[in-house]
Design an enzyme around this catalytic site. Structure first.
Site, mmCIF file in Angstrom:
data_model
loop_
_atom_site.group_PDB
_atom_site.id
_atom_site.type_symbol
_atom_site.label_atom_id
_atom_site.label_comp_id
_atom_site.label_asym_id
_atom_site.label_seq_id
_atom_site.Cartn_x
_atom_site.Cartn_y
_atom_site.Cartn_z
ATOM 1 N N THR A 15 0.844 -1.203 0.000
ATOM 2 C CA THR A 15 0.000 0.000 0.000
ATOM 3 C C THR A 15 0.872 1.243 0.000
ATOM 4 O O THR A 15 1.980 1.225 0.543
ATOM 5 C CB THR A 15 -0.941 0.023 1.231
ATOM 6 O OG1 THR A 15 -1.689 1.248 1.205
ATOM 7 C CG2 THR A 15 -0.195 -0.060 2.550
ATOM 8 N N ASN A 17 -0.750 4.043 1.040
ATOM 9 C CA ASN A 17 -1.586 4.873 1.920
ATOM 10 C C ASN A 17 -1.063 4.734 3.355
ATOM 11 O O ASN A 17 -1.162 3.670 3.958
ATOM 12 C CB ASN A 17 -3.044 4.382 1.799
ATOM 13 C CG ASN A 17 -3.997 5.135 2.718
ATOM 14 O OD1 ASN A 17 -3.649 5.524 3.808
ATOM 15 N ND2 ASN A 17 -5.215 5.304 2.241
ATOM 16 N N PRO A 18 -0.491 5.806 3.925
ATOM 17 C CA PRO A 18 0.122 5.712 5.262
ATOM 18 C C PRO A 18 -0.876 5.319 6.353
ATOM 19 O O PRO A 18 -0.506 4.623 7.308
ATOM 20 C CB PRO A 18 0.667 7.114 5.517
ATOM 21 C CG PRO A 18 0.511 7.891 4.270
ATOM 22 C CD PRO A 18 -0.394 7.157 3.342
ATOM 23 N N ASP A 75 -7.602 -3.477 -0.358
ATOM 24 C CA ASP A 75 -8.440 -2.572 -1.141
ATOM 25 C C ASP A 75 -9.706 -2.353 -0.339
ATOM 26 O O ASP A 75 -10.337 -3.314 0.113
ATOM 27 C CB ASP A 75 -8.761 -3.126 -2.526
ATOM 28 C CG ASP A 75 -9.212 -1.998 -3.451
ATOM 29 O OD1 ASP A 75 -8.365 -1.167 -3.815
ATOM 30 O OD2 ASP A 75 -10.418 -1.906 -3.770
ATOM 31 N N GLY A 159 -8.867 9.115 5.990
ATOM 32 C CA GLY A 159 -9.934 9.025 4.985
ATOM 33 C C GLY A 159 -11.289 9.493 5.503
ATOM 34 O O GLY A 159 -11.433 10.615 6.013
ATOM 35 N N TYR A 160 -12.287 8.624 5.396
ATOM 36 C CA TYR A 160 -13.662 8.976 5.749
ATOM 37 C C TYR A 160 -13.986 8.732 7.230
ATOM 38 O O TYR A 160 -15.149 8.847 7.629
ATOM 39 C CB TYR A 160 -14.638 8.162 4.881
ATOM 40 C CG TYR A 160 -14.509 8.437 3.394
ATOM 41 C CD1 TYR A 160 -15.265 9.431 2.779
ATOM 42 C CD2 TYR A 160 -13.634 7.698 2.596
ATOM 43 C CE1 TYR A 160 -15.155 9.691 1.422
ATOM 44 C CE2 TYR A 160 -13.505 7.945 1.234
ATOM 45 C CZ TYR A 160 -14.263 8.936 0.659
ATOM 46 O OH TYR A 160 -14.147 9.192 -0.675
ATOM 47 N N HIS A 186 -13.598 -2.901 9.597
ATOM 48 C CA HIS A 186 -13.642 -3.756 8.402
ATOM 49 C C HIS A 186 -12.278 -4.413 8.167
ATOM 50 O O HIS A 186 -12.189 -5.567 7.795
ATOM 51 C CB HIS A 186 -14.065 -2.912 7.200
ATOM 52 C CG HIS A 186 -13.311 -1.606 7.067
ATOM 53 N ND1 HIS A 186 -13.124 -0.740 8.123
ATOM 54 C CD2 HIS A 186 -12.651 -1.039 6.031
ATOM 55 C CE1 HIS A 186 -12.418 0.299 7.726
ATOM 56 N NE2 HIS A 186 -12.107 0.142 6.453
ATOM 57 N N ARG A 187 -11.204 -3.655 8.449
ATOM 58 C CA ARG A 187 -9.838 -4.169 8.240
ATOM 59 C C ARG A 187 -9.545 -5.281 9.243
ATOM 60 O O ARG A 187 -8.965 -6.312 8.913
ATOM 61 C CB ARG A 187 -8.859 -2.992 8.383
ATOM 62 C CG ARG A 187 -7.445 -3.258 7.935
ATOM 63 C CD ARG A 187 -6.722 -1.962 7.584
ATOM 64 N NE ARG A 187 -7.241 -1.386 6.355
ATOM 65 C CZ ARG A 187 -7.998 -0.294 6.305
ATOM 66 N NH1 ARG A 187 -8.294 0.391 7.389
ATOM 67 N NH2 ARG A 187 -8.460 0.124 5.143
HETATM 68 P P1 ITT Z 1 -3.341 1.802 -1.845
HETATM 69 O O1 ITT Z 1 -4.088 1.394 -3.091
HETATM 70 O O2 ITT Z 1 -1.934 2.212 -2.105
HETATM 71 O O3 ITT Z 1 -3.443 0.807 -0.762
HETATM 72 P P2 ITT Z 1 -5.443 3.797 -1.637
HETATM 73 O O4 ITT Z 1 -5.758 4.834 -0.610
HETATM 74 O O5 ITT Z 1 -5.446 4.238 -3.089
HETATM 75 O O6 ITT Z 1 -4.038 3.138 -1.250
HETATM 76 P P3 ITT Z 1 -7.816 2.201 -2.040
HETATM 77 O O7 ITT Z 1 -7.879 2.318 -3.515
HETATM 78 O O8 ITT Z 1 -8.149 0.875 -1.416
HETATM 79 O O9 ITT Z 1 -6.403 2.581 -1.458
HETATM 80 O O10 ITT Z 1 -8.769 3.323 -1.447
HETATM 81 C C1 ITT Z 1 -9.384 3.147 -0.235
HETATM 82 C C2 ITT Z 1 -9.911 4.477 0.274
HETATM 83 O O11 ITT Z 1 -11.058 4.209 1.089
HETATM 84 C C3 ITT Z 1 -8.892 5.138 1.169
HETATM 85 O O12 ITT Z 1 -8.120 6.063 0.464
HETATM 86 C C4 ITT Z 1 -9.756 5.779 2.236
HETATM 87 O O13 ITT Z 1 -10.132 7.024 1.858
HETATM 88 C C5 ITT Z 1 -11.008 4.913 2.283
HETATM 89 N N1 ITT Z 1 -10.878 4.018 3.422
HETATM 90 C C6 ITT Z 1 -10.552 2.704 3.429
HETATM 91 N N2 ITT Z 1 -10.454 2.229 4.677
HETATM 92 C C7 ITT Z 1 -10.725 3.271 5.478
HETATM 93 C C8 ITT Z 1 -10.772 3.431 6.867
HETATM 94 O O14 ITT Z 1 -10.470 2.445 7.705
HETATM 95 N N3 ITT Z 1 -11.096 4.631 7.344
HETATM 96 C C9 ITT Z 1 -11.375 5.658 6.539
HETATM 97 N N4 ITT Z 1 -11.334 5.612 5.215
HETATM 98 C C10 ITT Z 1 -11.011 4.415 4.682
#
Ligand code: ITT
Length: 199
Positions: A15, A17-18, A75, A159-160, A186-187
């Protein structure tokens, strides 16, 4: 090819995403030698699939084959009932190229207002995939149900998180201790399914 994932094995967290990387590291709890895709300089793959599971598999496969290491990909996204499940797999895209989640959250609020629907039910989905280099792949999914609230509350998580209250709770994921979110997210649920599938 075995699906062995021995404690201490070197694993790439696929990933960029930090926020996700932090939560994945907490769930892995020091059981593996984790290196991130960013640290290895791996490119961000396209996400061409139409499901969370499909995109998690693409990301895990790309990272495992590029690094020669076992890869764990995530994802995930927010699904809003009144928006027919949007933003869903496009959750990151709604924040734009600069990953501006204040804007993505405002967009969710705006789209909800347009529907004139009072249903604020929503759920987060997380698909996790583990791929072995040149070998097999395992994928699972987890989900947490809840409701949206506006304005956003809390500066934790990512994120959200500031607009999502898990069912039965009062705080948003953005207000909760990271440990509390990790106990029910969910994770975390996808992670439990992965453990059941692998161990
Ligand atoms: P990678 O593909 O590099 O992992 P990404 O952020 O692009 O990073 P995704 O396409 O899976 O990953 O996008 C998932 C988005 O959904 C993420 O950027 C968040 O905004 C949101 N999201 C997922 N899990 C979340 C959580 O636990 N809390 C808040 N927002 C979440």
């Amino acid at each position: 090819m075995s699906l062995s994932l021995d404690p201490g094995a070197r694993l790439v967290a696929a990933t960029h995403n930090p926020g996700k990387a932090r939560e994945l590291a907490a769930l892995l709890q020091g059981r593996f030698d984790v290196v991130s895709a960013a640290e290895l300089g791996l490119p961000e793959p396209e996400e061409p699939e139409t499901t969370f599971m499909g995109n998690a598999m693409v990301k895990a496969r790309a990272a495992a084959d590029a690094s020669g290491l076992i890869a764990l990909a995530d994802d995930s996204g927010l699904c809003v009932a009144a928006l027919d499940g949007a933003p869903g797999i496009h959750s990151a895209r709604w924040a734009g190229p600069d990953r501006n989640f204040a804007r993505a959250i405002a967009l969710v609020e705006e789209r909800l207002a347009d529907t004139e629907d009072t249903d604020v039910s929503a759920w987060f989905v997380c698909a996790l995939a583990v791929a072995w280099p040149g070998g097999p792949l395992v994928a699972v999914e987890g989900r947490v149900d809840g409701a949206l609230t506006f304005p956003p509350r809390g500066g934790r998580g990512f994120g959200y998180d500031p607009i999502f209250i898990p069912a039965g709770g009062v705080m948003t994921f953005g207000e909760m201790d990271p440990e509390a979110k990790d106990a029910m997210s969910h994770r975390a649920r996808a992670f439990a399914a992965l453990e059941a599938a692998l161990f």
